[in-house]
Design an enzyme around this catalytic site. Sequence first.
Site, short mmCIF file in Angstrom:
data_model
loop_
_atom_site.label_atom_id
_atom_site.label_comp_id
_atom_site.label_asym_id
_atom_site.label_seq_id
_atom_site.Cartn_x
_atom_site.Cartn_y
_atom_site.Cartn_z
N LYS A 85 0.80 -1.13 0.23
CA LYS A 85 0.13 -0.02 -0.11
C LYS A 85 1.03 1.07 -0.03
O LYS A 85 1.83 1.38 0.73
CB LYS A 85 -0.93 0.03 1.38
CG LYS A 85 -1.75 1.18 1.43
CD LYS A 85 -2.65 0.88 2.63
CE LYS A 85 -3.37 2.37 2.96
NZ LYS A 85 -4.13 2.18 4.13
N SER A 161 -8.84 2.80 3.56
CA SER A 161 -7.97 3.41 2.37
C SER A 161 -7.15 2.27 1.74
O SER A 161 -6.30 2.56 0.88
CB SER A 161 -7.12 4.27 3.33
OG SER A 161 -6.45 3.83 4.34
N SER A 185 -9.78 0.80 7.63
CA SER A 185 -9.22 0.85 6.48
C SER A 185 -8.42 -0.57 5.89
O SER A 185 -8.31 -0.48 4.61
CB SER A 185 -8.10 1.97 6.35
OG SER A 185 -8.72 3.08 6.51
#
Length: 487
Positions: A85, A161, A185
């Site tokens: 990520k 996210s 997230s």
Amino acid sequence: MDAHTARELAAIDAVGQAALVAAGELSATDLLDAAILRLESVRELNAVIADLFERGRSQAAALDAAGVLRGGDAGPVAGVPFLLKDLGASLAGAPEAMGSRALRTHVAAESAWIVQRYLAAGLVVFGKTNTPEWGNHCTTEPSLFGRTANPWAPDVTPGGSSGGSAAAVAAGVVPAASGGDGTGSIRVPAACCGLVGLKPRRGRTSFAPAAGHGLEGLVNEHALTRTVRDSAALLDVVAGGAPGDPYAAPPPAQPYLQAIAQPPAPQRIMVATASPFPGPQTDPEVVAAVQSAAAELAGLGHRVESGSPTIDSDAVADAIAVLHTVSNAQLHALASAHLGRAPREDEFEPSTWVMVREGFTTTGVDYAGAIATVHAQTRRFVAGLGDHDVLLVPTLLTGPPPYGLLDQPRGTTRAFFDVEFATTGWTALANVTGWAALSLPLATTSAGLPIGVQLMAPDETVLLQLAAQLETAAPWAGRRPPVWAGQ
């Protein structure tokens, strides 16, 4: 690596792919080449925003040449291709925009401790995944890189996210990818994309060398996976602390991958379907999914009872808003240092700008009060569970939400989170309390979209053991989204 073999590998999890390398059937380079082919076949998802193919090929070739992957001594995920990520998983020398136009040219100067652990375990990193600006949103549609598509449907978000990681795993590009979780997230994308998403307990992993914790302990980092055993194996890789950490979770009694081979002792499970925050009622299909999971757990010998721990939802929402405004003001300072000037308003998402501006005026008293509220509400939450060991709740109160809902400015940071919590419900409570929380893809909507069901407990072992039981009783591994790199 031919395309047919690359597609076949899409259905094999990380532990399974590593076993093929350990047996000498494939090399790390073979697995990487297959993953790159699969990524290229689903580029329309916009899940990966920075290709690190040459870096990955160099790492895979070095592992193959060293001969350390044969026989399984290198570990259960060694040689497996992996995506990071683009937030919280810094890799020295790699782009690190964090979803922000203000950081579009930023390059990481050092690797995060958790990334060092991934590399030491033999995971082959070959790309960075899309994320909303600074992880502020539970959807992944940043103006810098554009929205990431959900492999299950083009009109719903993959969550955020960690949405880029979730989309890549759900589509079969990789068996696992890294994520971080501050108000949901990891678990929100897991629910939106039909994946296993574990948020570890506070202190389980380290934020070294850059920080001691994130959002005063709200943030935890781990991964998105398709199987429970992959989540357990990856947690074994990153569990523990770095020297100088402000606090750490007690070590597990045994490795997580070993623990899931054993059923847990009968657990006392509280089941709640209504949101702890005011707002819309939980969708009936989500309620049915939670109730079905409760019945399954009762059939496995656990004591399941309805109930709900109580919190002051208004105080919790205020505290989370304050912590985010201060965090965004800190990130504004990072952007200023990177650019050598103050960033312009048009270099931020509109909702980020609201948080930044509020952060400039948040007082020390406000900040200290938010931290005190987090601790006070944690004690109230735990007291409300009584003698129960585990909490069973929805991950989202709805199916996967549409784009354009969870990233819009609402005038104030608190109003922004009121909208988020009307969809996410329980997820933020695990971050506030520091409890471990796990989303499992146990059901689908009438339209065929994933529904996540969430388990919370003080520690990860019991959650993974319960998840392994549910995975056996109601397997999800055979479900495939319409966009699948194995086709």
